[in-house]
Design a protein around this motif. Structure first.
Motif, PDB file in Angstrom:
ATOM      1  N   SER A 186     -53.971 -22.167   1.130  1.00 50.29           N
ATOM      2  CA  SER A 186     -53.128 -22.502   2.281  1.00 50.29           C
ATOM      3  C   SER A 186     -53.758 -23.625   3.089  1.00 50.29           C
ATOM      4  O   SER A 186     -54.971 -23.667   3.250  1.00 50.29           O
ATOM      5  CB  SER A 186     -52.960 -21.299   3.212  1.00 50.29           C
ATOM      6  N   ALA A 187     -52.925 -24.511   3.606  1.00 52.39           N
ATOM      7  CA  ALA A 187     -53.421 -25.611   4.439  1.00 52.39           C
ATOM      8  C   ALA A 187     -52.483 -25.846   5.621  1.00 52.39           C
ATOM      9  O   ALA A 187     -51.710 -26.775   5.615  1.00 52.39           O
ATOM     10  CB  ALA A 187     -53.557 -26.890   3.613  1.00 52.39           C
ATOM     11  N   PRO A 188     -52.590 -25.065   6.673  1.00 52.13           N
ATOM     12  CA  PRO A 188     -53.407 -23.863   6.858  1.00 52.13           C
ATOM     13  C   PRO A 188     -52.569 -22.623   6.624  1.00 52.13           C
ATOM     14  O   PRO A 188     -51.369 -22.715   6.382  1.00 52.13           O
ATOM     15  CB  PRO A 188     -53.758 -23.968   8.344  1.00 52.13           C
ATOM     16  N   ASN A 189     -53.197 -21.418   6.735  1.00 50.73           N
ATOM     17  CA  ASN A 189     -52.428 -20.185   6.575  1.00 50.73           C
ATOM     18  C   ASN A 189     -51.764 -19.777   7.897  1.00 50.73           C
ATOM     19  O   ASN A 189     -52.123 -20.275   8.959  1.00 50.73           O
ATOM     20  CB  ASN A 189     -53.310 -19.054   6.024  1.00 50.73           C
ATOM     21  N   PHE A 190     -50.797 -18.865   7.780  1.00 49.55           N
ATOM     22  CA  PHE A 190     -50.068 -18.434   8.974  1.00 49.55           C
ATOM     23  C   PHE A 190     -50.909 -17.548   9.901  1.00 49.55           C
ATOM     24  O   PHE A 190     -50.964 -17.806  11.117  1.00 49.55           O
ATOM     25  CB  PHE A 190     -48.765 -17.716   8.578  1.00 49.55           C
ATOM     26  N   PRO A 191     -51.589 -16.505   9.372  1.00 46.04           N
ATOM     27  CA  PRO A 191     -52.238 -15.574  10.315  1.00 46.04           C
ATOM     28  C   PRO A 191     -53.269 -16.243  11.221  1.00 46.04           C
ATOM     29  O   PRO A 191     -53.191 -16.089  12.434  1.00 46.04           O
ATOM     30  CB  PRO A 191     -52.907 -14.546   9.393  1.00 46.04           C
ATOM     31  N   HIS A 192     -54.229 -16.951  10.644  1.00 47.29           N
ATOM     32  CA  HIS A 192     -55.356 -17.454  11.436  1.00 47.29           C
ATOM     33  C   HIS A 192     -55.364 -18.969  11.602  1.00 47.29           C
ATOM     34  O   HIS A 192     -56.250 -19.516  12.253  1.00 47.29           O
ATOM     35  CB  HIS A 192     -56.679 -16.999  10.790  1.00 47.29           C
ATOM     36  N   GLY A 193     -54.400 -19.653  10.964  1.00 41.70           N
ATOM     37  CA  GLY A 193     -54.360 -21.105  11.069  1.00 41.70           C
ATOM     38  C   GLY A 193     -55.546 -21.760  10.389  1.00 41.70           C
ATOM     39  O   GLY A 193     -55.926 -22.874  10.748  1.00 41.70           O
ATOM     40  N   ILE A 194     -56.130 -21.060   9.410  1.00 44.24           N
ATOM     41  CA  ILE A 194     -57.329 -21.569   8.746  1.00 44.24           C
ATOM     42  C   ILE A 194     -56.947 -22.221   7.417  1.00 44.24           C
ATOM     43  O   ILE A 194     -56.098 -21.727   6.688  1.00 44.24           O
ATOM     44  CB  ILE A 194     -58.315 -20.402   8.483  1.00 44.24           C
ATOM     45  N   MET A 195     -57.590 -23.348   7.137  1.00 40.08           N
ATOM     46  CA  MET A 195     -57.395 -24.025   5.847  1.00 40.08           C
ATOM     47  C   MET A 195     -58.376 -23.460   4.838  1.00 40.08           C
ATOM     48  O   MET A 195     -59.571 -23.376   5.122  1.00 40.08           O
ATOM     49  CB  MET A 195     -57.757 -25.498   6.015  1.00 40.08           C
ATOM     50  N   ASP A 196     -57.887 -23.088   3.661  1.00 41.92           N
ATOM     51  CA  ASP A 196     -58.810 -22.700   2.595  1.00 41.92           C
ATOM     52  C   ASP A 196     -59.534 -23.952   2.111  1.00 41.92           C
ATOM     53  O   ASP A 196     -59.137 -25.073   2.415  1.00 41.92           O
ATOM     54  CB  ASP A 196     -58.027 -22.050   1.447  1.00 41.92           C
ATOM     55  N   ASP A 197     -60.613 -23.742   1.335  1.00 38.67           N
ATOM     56  CA  ASP A 197     -61.354 -24.873   0.784  1.00 38.67           C
ATOM     57  C   ASP A 197     -60.591 -25.412  -0.429  1.00 38.67           C
ATOM     58  O   ASP A 197     -60.825 -25.005  -1.570  1.00 38.67           O
ATOM     59  CB  ASP A 197     -62.753 -24.391   0.389  1.00 38.67           C
ATOM     60  N   ILE A 198     -59.645 -26.313  -0.147  1.00 39.64           N
ATOM     61  CA  ILE A 198     -58.749 -26.777  -1.212  1.00 39.64           C
ATOM     62  C   ILE A 198     -59.524 -27.602  -2.252  1.00 39.64           C
ATOM     63  O   ILE A 198     -59.213 -27.557  -3.441  1.00 39.64           O
ATOM     64  CB  ILE A 198     -57.574 -27.600  -0.624  1.00 39.64           C
ATOM     65  N   SER A 199     -60.543 -28.357  -1.824  1.00 37.17           N
ATOM     66  CA  SER A 199     -61.346 -29.127  -2.776  1.00 37.17           C
ATOM     67  C   SER A 199     -61.975 -28.212  -3.818  1.00 37.17           C
ATOM     68  O   SER A 199     -61.929 -28.499  -5.021  1.00 37.17           O
ATOM     69  CB  SER A 199     -62.483 -29.863  -2.064  1.00 37.17           C
ATOM     70  N   ALA A 200     -62.561 -27.110  -3.361  1.00 36.60           N
ATOM     71  CA  ALA A 200     -63.199 -26.179  -4.293  1.00 36.60           C
ATOM     72  C   ALA A 200     -62.156 -25.565  -5.223  1.00 36.60           C
ATOM     73  O   ALA A 200     -62.384 -25.450  -6.436  1.00 36.60           O
ATOM     74  CB  ALA A 200     -63.927 -25.084  -3.524  1.00 36.60           C
ATOM     75  N   LEU A 201     -60.998 -25.203  -4.670  1.00 31.27           N
ATOM     76  CA  LEU A 201     -59.936 -24.625  -5.503  1.00 31.27           C
ATOM     77  C   LEU A 201     -59.465 -25.637  -6.536  1.00 31.27           C
ATOM     78  O   LEU A 201     -59.191 -25.301  -7.697  1.00 31.27           O
ATOM     79  CB  LEU A 201     -58.758 -24.176  -4.631  1.00 31.27           C
ATOM     80  N   SER A 202     -59.380 -26.904  -6.110  1.00 27.24           N
ATOM     81  CA  SER A 202     -58.932 -27.960  -7.022  1.00 27.24           C
ATOM     82  C   SER A 202     -59.897 -28.115  -8.195  1.00 27.24           C
ATOM     83  O   SER A 202     -59.483 -28.283  -9.347  1.00 27.24           O
ATOM     84  CB  SER A 202     -58.795 -29.274  -6.247  1.00 27.24           C
TER      85      SER A 202
END
Ligand SMILES: *Cc1c(COP(=O)(O)O)cnc(C)c1O
Length: 566
Positions: free
Chosen positions: A288-304
């Motif tokens: 998520s970039a960002p997610n709904f509950p906490h407004g936090i972005m996951d580490d999309i680079s690592a996921l990629s």
């Protein structure tokens, strides 16, 4: 024997011999045994493989904990079904639903349960519509509502209404009849593709909202895996903070859901666990970039990186981030990479109806390639009604909404969105700073993780966060309560930009009152029993803490029923 006389003698003798001899029957037995063994080992292999994946994905302790939680849930489910308990629970749910009804449905209203004999006059209708629009409601116009209305300025609303008006009858299912709508739809997709740095062969569709965009991306990933890899038992790996639309996709499309925890203090998805959960059946990874509950972005680079290495599609949910994410950098805010510039990202959902400021019912699903998009298409070549082709769920669609979306994008423009990003994200940062710095707030509340966009979530240290949420509701605010862990959040929108100071002032006042109440409770020795409980506290504090949330499910169904009470 005329029938058998035509059979060659040697063959006939052979068959007769076989039928009579021991060798023949044991050969048959042997075949059955062999088949049994093959089937047995096939299933053994399948179950061993699954068990191994589970152990690898969750670890030994994780597997045991999961089994324990499942067992507890099942046992508590049985308890709820027990004769005496069941009727009690039912009565309480009915009671809570009735209370909800009195809150949502105003009594003393004229109700219309069948068609009027004669159509109303235009004046009567206008008057009634005015009354309906002005029914007593939470004041989003004054910035009292988290999320929900993202722009709401009169000039844009007027323009959108004009755009609707010109395309009320339009339906993109007939591109020859409504060529303007087809053009606007293609251009909306192109503009959003460009915002998210899609490669030249990128493609997309418009949808009715974020949920549909997500459903489409999941469907595409599932179909791709089925067609290209023969996957019939698809699995999807998602952060447990990812939007519920992904869980909906799992339910609707029979995809097994693998939830991954997002631990404190960062509340980002644990990417090592994501990697461990990948197996031969994995069809999609989600961030998520960002997610709904906490407004936090996951580490999309690592996921990629994981997605590329394991050759699994990666979806980035930018539904909420929508038109803020692409402008963070230019607005001078910190932003890690999240879009198609990361080569592992294969699809992105972006809600034009959130920070794109388009009217509700608009969103876009983007794909790295047109082939990925084609996996969400629905085509039937042999229908009596003719060859039928639809890009997504809907058949007929409202062209007016596309016109409203296109108009919004063209009216606000790059400069407008950049400006909105500066204001909205700037306000979110001010709220977070105030929580971290004010003497009253900083000693009670804790901001969750490092919010980079528009949502600020916080937990309470000593007080019950749901009591704080309920008190804020009494003061006219509509903020969001969260669970696991107990928390609440505010999603900053244009209307909130103007009143953020009042919001934090009220938070301070509420915390001081709650502290005083707590002090009195301790002095008088009431404990938790002597307190009046608000809605949030009842729903999340009491019902939410049960090992089996069956009661909450019943309540929620009651709520949905209430929505349709005329
Ligand atoms: C709002 C939202 C969605 C989709 O919601 P819709 O209500 O269907 O538009 C998806 N993901 C996130 C993070 C969201 O905030």
């Amino acid at each position: 024997m005329p029938g058998s006389s035509r059979m060659p003698v040697s063959l006939r003798d052979g068959l007769t011999n076989m039928k009579n001899s021991r060798a023949g029957s044991s050969l048959r037995l042997l075949n059955i045994e062999l088949l049994k063994n093959i089937i047995f080992f096939y299933f053994l292999l399948r179950w061993t493989r699954r068990f191994f994946w589970k152990l690898k994905g969750r670890g030994l302790i994780g597997t045991i904990v999961e089994l324990y939680i499942d067992a507890r849930r099942t046992a508590y489910g049985w308890f709820l079904q027990a004769p005496g308990v069941r009727s009690k629970v039912k009565a309480q749910v009915a009671d809570a639903t009735a209370k909800l009804q009195t809150k949502l449905i105003k009594s003393g209203e004229r109700r219309f349960l069948s068609l009027p004999k004669q159509g109303w006059s235009d004046e009567d209708l206008r008057a009634e519509l005015d009354r309906l629009a002005n029914m007593d409601h939470t004041r989003w116009e004054d910035g009292f509502v988290s999320g929900a209305v993202y722009h709401g300025e009169d000039s844009l609303l007027k323009l959108q209404t004009e755009a609707y008006g010109k395309f009320t009858v339009a339906n993109p299912i007939h591109p020859d009849v409504f060529p303007g709508v087809r053009k606007m739809e293609a251009e909306v997709v192109a503009m959003v593709l460009s915002l998210f740095h899609a490669p030249s062969h990128g493609a997309g569709v418009t949808t009715s909202g974020g949920t549909e965009s997500i459903l489409m991306a999941c469907l595409s990933a599932r179909q791709k895996a089925y067609v290209e890899r023969g996957i019939t038992e698809p699995e999807m790996i998602l952060p447990d903070t990812a939007h519920t639309a992904f869980r909906k996709a799992c339910q609707y499309f029979k995809i097994k859901m693998q939830l991954v925890p997002c631990p404190a203090p960062l509340y980002q998805v644990d990417t090592r666990r994501v990697a461990r959960l990948i197996n031969a059946n994995t069809v999609l990874i989600v961030g998520s970039a960002p997610n709904f509950p906490h407004g936090i972005m996951d580490d999309i680079s690592a996921l990629s990186k994981i997605a590329l290495r394991r050759k699994i599609p990666l979806h980035v949910d930018c539904c909420l981030g929508s038109f803020l994410m692409p402008f963070l950098d230019k607005a001078g805010f910190e932003v890690p990479p999240f879009d198609f510039r990361l080569r592992g990202v294969t699809s992105i959902s972006c809600d034009t109806h959130k920070y794109g400021f388009a009217p509700k019912g608009n969103s876009v699903a983007l794909y790295r390639t047109a082939e990925l998009r084609a996996y969400q298409y629905f085509v039937v070549a042999d229908w009596a009604g003719g060859v039928y082709a639809a890009p997504g769920f809907a058949g007929s669609r409202p062209g007016a909404l596309i016109a409203g979306c296109w108009t919004s994008l063209m009216s606000v423009g790059e400069e407008g969105y950049l400006n909105a990003c500066v204001q909205i994200v700037g306000t979110a940062k001010k709220i977070a700073d105030r929580i971290r710095e004010s003497p009253v707030l900083s000693t009670e509340l804790e901001v969750m993780g490092n919010p980079l966009v528009s949502v600020v979530a916080f937990t309470a240290q000593n007080l019950n966060i749901y009591d704080i949420a309920d008190e804020m509701t009494h003061r006219g605010w509509h903020l969001n309560s969260l669970q696991d862990p107990p928390a609440m959040h505010v999603a900053v929108t244009m209307p909130i930009v103007k009143v953020w100071e009042k919001l934090t002032d009220d938070l301070e006042a509420v915390i001081e009152t709650e502290r005083e109440k707590e002090r009195v409770r301790v002095v008088e020795g009431h404990g938790a029993k002597g307190r009046a409980m608000g809605d949030s506290a009842a729903l999340y504090g009491v019902a939410g803490s049960l090992p089996n949330k069956g009661v909450v499910v019943d309540l929620a169904r009651g709520f949905l029923d209430t929505l349709y009470k005329a």
